[in-house]
Design an enzyme around this catalytic site. Structure first.
Site, mmCIF file in Angstrom:
data_model
loop_
_atom_site.group_PDB
_atom_site.id
_atom_site.type_symbol
_atom_site.label_atom_id
_atom_site.label_comp_id
_atom_site.label_asym_id
_atom_site.label_seq_id
_atom_site.Cartn_x
_atom_site.Cartn_y
_atom_site.Cartn_z
ATOM 1 N N HIS A 267 0.831 -1.211 0.000
ATOM 2 C CA HIS A 267 0.000 0.000 0.000
ATOM 3 C C HIS A 267 0.873 1.272 0.000
ATOM 4 C CE1 HIS A 267 -3.681 2.342 1.113
ATOM 5 N NE2 HIS A 267 -2.778 3.149 1.648
ATOM 6 N N GLU A 268 1.775 1.337 0.964
ATOM 7 C CA GLU A 268 2.631 2.532 1.048
ATOM 8 C C GLU A 268 3.559 2.600 -0.166
ATOM 9 O OE1 GLU A 268 1.724 4.708 3.144
ATOM 10 O OE2 GLU A 268 0.454 3.356 4.326
ATOM 11 N N HIS A 271 1.783 4.438 -2.826
ATOM 12 C CA HIS A 271 1.879 5.896 -2.620
ATOM 13 C C HIS A 271 3.267 6.395 -3.038
ATOM 14 C CE1 HIS A 271 -1.885 6.729 -0.603
ATOM 15 N NE2 HIS A 271 -1.673 5.881 0.382
ATOM 16 N N GLU A 297 -4.884 7.631 -3.110
ATOM 17 C CA GLU A 297 -5.374 6.390 -2.511
ATOM 18 C C GLU A 297 -5.737 5.377 -3.609
ATOM 19 O OE1 GLU A 297 -5.629 4.708 1.239
ATOM 20 O OE2 GLU A 297 -4.745 6.573 0.563
#
Ligand SMILES: [Zn+2]
Length: 502
Positions: A267-268, A271, A297
């Protein structure tokens, strides 16, 4: 004055602002990733001193006149500088519209309110938090008036626009209605399914060092540039873009849960990949950022869920886990792992929600926020309305306030209008993917571990723009369509019907 001189004045000035910003980010990152607690006093003193200087620079008469001068030659600026001027004016306007004493009072109130929320949550007693929530809501409404008041008769519209330029209740109602109509019945079928997924192996003991190795390996595989970034540990995973050549991500490792950190890292990493691929030309300016929180997101969730929880990616993950944890994974098949990472189980906690139920948690919050800001609801009724909505959409009813309305810290800090971005992100990711698939074989790229192909597509079409376009303009530019939740719902239906044989 010549346009070039004015632009130079702007660029020279933001170098000073950026130096302070840089220091603030490094201090923050340091504090969150293991700086000694003993130095907390010095650190926060240094931090607040630098933060004050930063704020002064950003609001100084000198900066305001630099922007005003650029505004005077607006038609002679290229489209990048025109956008910079628009965004800077918007930010300056926002800061200057609130009377400083009210802003100070708000900072104090939100700090107290967060403490009250924590205590209320611990004691599972909404009554402790209620008076603060009332005051916070009254202040955020007051602030929304300073920012320009109602849009189409709604203050909540003003708050939404603050997070996602151009977002309105009208658009969101349509969006969430689609989600409600399609995800709620799907969840009901899954609950009635005979398929019961055993994911107990996830919770065996997986020593720390191995999880770090896996995290770094995954970042490399998906195309996060570790030469211009790093992975560290913190209480809550986050991404910090210190500068365009220094993008840092963090994770939290639980030795009794092997997938928690893995999916935080992906997830990170999503980003981080976004921030690593914004047009370098925007470096240092207000354009060097994601288009919006929902667009950001959309990328982290595309990586985490659509890529990370796909059969093709689980194959890569399985090999990695077998290599690092041969004993724990001894009797586990690739299919077991695939099912475990896609297990659907409604829970009270948003941050631990599975891929399917996540957006339903947001639906509950969206409807609550509309009521709190625009509706005529009594604050006493809020916990029971929350519980009712949880029952209606997720099929589970909180037994107390801790499981219910006291879930998230957001409202305590005055963040209203922020939650919808999470659900929008989920849907936007799939809408972008639908367009991407016209150009490349997405699944095959994962099978071939050719993540650069995916990254390059996204960089070229999404990341490169930074903040040049508003979120909905960007979506339209890439997909040729307005926001459309059906791609996301199609994806969920197809995936979970196959898993749960429904
Ligand atoms: Zn995120």
């Amino acid at each position: 004055m010549e346009v070039e001189t004015l632009i130079r004045a702007y660029n020279d000035y933001i170098k000073r602002i950026n130096a302070y910003k840089y220091a603030l980010k490094v201090i923050n990152f340091d504090a969150a990733t293991g700086a000694p607690k003993s130095a907390i006093k010095e650190r926060s003193e240094a931090y607040s001193f630098i933060a004050l200087e930063y704020f002064k620079l950003k609001t100084s008469p000198e900066f305001k006149s630099i922007i005003a001068n650029l505004k005077n030659v607006y038609s002679k600026l290229d489209k990048y500088y025109q956008r910079i001027v628009d965004l800077e004016i918007k930010t300056l306007d926002k800061i200057s519209k609130i009377p400083p004493h009210r802003y100070q009072e708000f900072s104090k109130l939100s700090a107290e309110s967060e403490v009250a929320w924590e205590e209320a949550k611990e004691k599972s007693d909404y009554q402790i938090f209620k008076p603060y929530l009332e005051k916070i809501v009254s202040m955020v409404k007051e602030f929304a008036h300073y920012y320009g008041g109602e849009i189409d008769g709604s203050l909540y519209n003003r708050m939404l626009d603050d997070y996602e330029e151009g977002m309105t209740i009208k658009k969101l109602d349509e969006f969430f209605n689609t989600l409600k109509e399609r995800i709620v019945p799907l969840l009901e079928k899954i609950k009635a399914s005979k398929i019961k997924i055993d994911d107990s192996f996830i919770y065996k003991n997986y020593p720390h060092e191995g999880q770090i190795l896996i995290g770094e390996e995954i970042l490399k595989v998906i195309g996060f540039d570790l030469e211009n970034g790093m992975l560290r540990e913190s209480a809550h995973p986050f991404t910090s873009s210190i500068s365009n050549s220094d993008i840092r991500v963090t994770t939290h490792i639980y030795e009794n849960n092997v997938i928690s950190s893995i999916y935080s890292v992906i997830h990170e990493g999503g980003h981080g990949i976004y921030d690593q691929n914004i047009n370098p030309k925007f470096k240092g300016t207000i354009l060097y950022d994601g288009a919006s929180m929902a667009i950001h997101e959309s990328q982290s969730r595309l990586y985490e869920n659509v890529i990370g929880r796909s059969k093709e990616f689980v194959h890569i993950l399985y090999e990695l886990l077998k290599k690092i944890y041969p004993l724990q994974m001894k009797k586990i098949t690739e299919e077991d792992l695939y099912l475990a990472v896609n297990k659907v189980e409604p829970s009270f906690i948003r941050t631990e929600a599975d891929e399917l139920t996540y957006s339903l948690h947001i639906l509950v919050r969206y409807e609550m926020e509309k009521l709190i800001i625009d509706g005529n609801v009594s604050f006493d009724e809020l916990p029971s309305i929350w519980n009712q909505k949880m029952k209606e959409y997720l099929g589970i009813e909180p037994k107390n306030d801790k499981e219910g309305i006291l879930q998230d810290i957001h409202w305590a800090g005055g963040s209203f209008g922020y939650f919808p971005s999470y659900a929008l992100g989920n849907a936007i990711g799939l809408q972008l993917l639908h367009t991407m698939k016209k150009e490349l074989d997405f699944k095959q790229a994962i099978v071939n571990k050719n993540f650069d192909q995916i990254k390059e597509y996204l960089a070229k079409n999404v990341y490169i723009h930074g903040k040049m376009l508003s979120p909905m303009e960007l979506l339209k530019e890439v997909t040729g369509e307005e926001l459309n939740a059906s791609y996301y719902c199609d994806y969920l239906e197809q995936k979970f019907k196959e898993i749960y044989l429904i």
